[in-house]
Design a protein around this motif. Structure first.
Motif, PDB file in Angstrom:
ATOM      1  N   MET A  56       0.821  -1.212   0.000  1.00  0.00           N
ATOM      2  CA  MET A  56       0.000   0.000   0.000  1.00  0.00           C
ATOM      3  C   MET A  56       0.857   1.265   0.000  1.00  0.00           C
ATOM      4  O   MET A  56       0.525   2.250  -0.647  1.00  0.00           O
ATOM      5  N   ILE A  57       1.967   1.252   0.758  1.00  0.00           N
ATOM      6  CA  ILE A  57       2.898   2.384   0.770  1.00  0.00           C
ATOM      7  C   ILE A  57       4.290   1.870   0.417  1.00  0.00           C
ATOM      8  O   ILE A  57       4.785   0.930   1.044  1.00  0.00           O
ATOM      9  N   GLN A  58       4.897   2.469  -0.592  1.00  0.00           N
ATOM     10  CA  GLN A  58       6.248   2.111  -1.020  1.00  0.00           C
ATOM     11  C   GLN A  58       7.126   3.357  -0.912  1.00  0.00           C
ATOM     12  O   GLN A  58       6.850   4.378  -1.549  1.00  0.00           O
ATOM     13  N   ILE A  59       8.168   3.297  -0.082  1.00  0.00           N
ATOM     14  CA  ILE A  59       9.053   4.440   0.149  1.00  0.00           C
ATOM     15  C   ILE A  59      10.458   4.067  -0.293  1.00  0.00           C
ATOM     16  O   ILE A  59      10.990   3.030   0.116  1.00  0.00           O
ATOM     17  N   ASN A  60      11.062   4.922  -1.133  1.00  0.00           N
ATOM     18  CA  ASN A  60      12.397   4.642  -1.665  1.00  0.00           C
ATOM     19  C   ASN A  60      13.341   5.825  -1.437  1.00  0.00           C
ATOM     20  O   ASN A  60      13.129   6.918  -1.973  1.00  0.00           O
ATOM     21  N   ASN A  61      14.361   5.605  -0.600  1.00  0.00           N
ATOM     22  CA  ASN A  61      15.426   6.588  -0.371  1.00  0.00           C
ATOM     23  C   ASN A  61      14.891   7.993  -0.083  1.00  0.00           C
ATOM     24  O   ASN A  61      15.416   8.993  -0.591  1.00  0.00           O
ATOM     25  N   LEU A  62      13.871   8.067   0.722  1.00  0.00           N
ATOM     26  CA  LEU A  62      13.208   9.343   0.993  1.00  0.00           C
ATOM     27  C   LEU A  62      13.988  10.150   2.028  1.00  0.00           C
ATOM     28  O   LEU A  62      14.348   9.642   3.092  1.00  0.00           O
ATOM     29  N   SER A  63      14.258  11.424   1.701  1.00  0.00           N
ATOM     30  CA  SER A  63      15.030  12.291   2.592  1.00  0.00           C
ATOM     31  C   SER A  63      14.409  13.681   2.641  1.00  0.00           C
ATOM     32  O   SER A  63      13.764  14.129   1.693  1.00  0.00           O
ATOM     33  N   LYS A  64      14.672  14.360   3.779  1.00  0.00           N
ATOM     34  CA  LYS A  64      14.260  15.753   3.915  1.00  0.00           C
ATOM     35  C   LYS A  64      15.293  16.496   4.737  1.00  0.00           C
ATOM     36  O   LYS A  64      15.625  16.109   5.869  1.00  0.00           O
ATOM     37  N   LYS A  65      15.795  17.592   4.136  1.00  0.00           N
ATOM     38  CA  LYS A  65      16.691  18.489   4.849  1.00  0.00           C
ATOM     39  C   LYS A  65      16.107  19.891   4.744  1.00  0.00           C
ATOM     40  O   LYS A  65      15.932  20.431   3.651  1.00  0.00           O
TER      41      LYS A  65
END
Length: 247
Positions: free
Chosen positions: A1-10
């Motif tokens: 249902m949720i696929q997250i790939n190399n997610l970043s936040k700066k």
């Protein structure tokens, strides 16, 4: 249902990433708990997945829809219950819920029936026409929840949904969430209530300094940790006992 790939936040002018290279898959029908100290990156991650915050890099999809090319369509599949009350204090409970339901395209009898049904389930029918500013914290939490589920989302994001409420309100919220999950709603949940998470979630992850440290079923994580008797022991082992004051 949720696929997250190399997610970043700066964040702009920040010295470090708030979320860094997150890879994660959440299956349909899961109750997934994201746990971590203050400032670990929980709210930042949930804000990105809710399309409220733009990632610095990486990607994610929900129900097969990539956020970069299907942002508007993606929003129709999700519900959001923020940590802060997202309610208008001078409007009544019914007026608030009518407004938020209308934002999702609900109207007429389906909207009215949805509001009345949820108010009844969460014990708020007698307060439908009372202004939100007169409500207790637990009552506001329950209205906050209803506002996020009126459109029957496929995925529900919950950021500290039971913080600061009485035991009765907490119980009502958890029971309703379990009913929604049984009906097919995938739940992504953050909390500091580790005992609650241990019994509520099918799987949990611990995040610290923006990175996932460990992930698994609560009982498995406890059994794999020498000397641990509960999820709090696992949490402290991975994040330490130092205070995490955060402003």
């Amino acid at each position: 249902m949720i696929q997250i790939n190399n997610l970043s936040k700066k964040y702009k002018n920040a010295d470090a990433y708030s979320v860094h290279n997150i890879d994660l898959v959440i299956e349909e029908g899961e109750i997934f708990g994201l746990l971590g100290p203050n400032g670990a990156g929980k709210t930042t991650l949930i804000s990105m997945l809710s399309s409220l915050l733009k990632p610095s890099s990486g990607s994610f999809s929900i129900n097969g829809l990539d956020y970069r090319s299907n942002r508007n369509g993606l929003k129709q599949h999700i519900g959001i219950v923020p940590q802060e009350y997202a309610l208008y204090p001078t409007l009544t409970a019914f007026e608030n819920l009518s407004y938020f339901g209308g934002m999702y395209g609900l109207k007429g009898k389906s909207l009215t029936d949805g509001i009345e049904n949820n108010l009844e389930i969460l014990g708020l029918s007698d307060f439908a026409n009372k202004k939100i500013k007169t409500f207790s914290g637990g009552m506001k939490r329950r209205i906050n929840l209803i506002a996020g589920i009126l459109h029957n989302p496929k995925v529900l994001f919950l950021d500290e949904p039971t913080v600061g409420v009485d035991v009765q309100s907490k119980n009502a919220i958890i029971e309703h969430l379990l009913t929604l999950n049984t009906g097919g709603t995938t739940i992504f949940y953050t909390s500091h209530h580790l005992n609650e998470a241990e019994h509520f979630c099918t799987r949990v992850a611990i995040i610290d300094n923006g990175e996932l440290i460990v992930i698994g079923r609560p009982k498995s994580l406890i059994n794999d940790q020498k000397g641990a008797t509960n999820l709090e022991d696992v949490f402290l082992n991975h994040t330490g006992k130092a205070l995490r004051d955060h402003a």
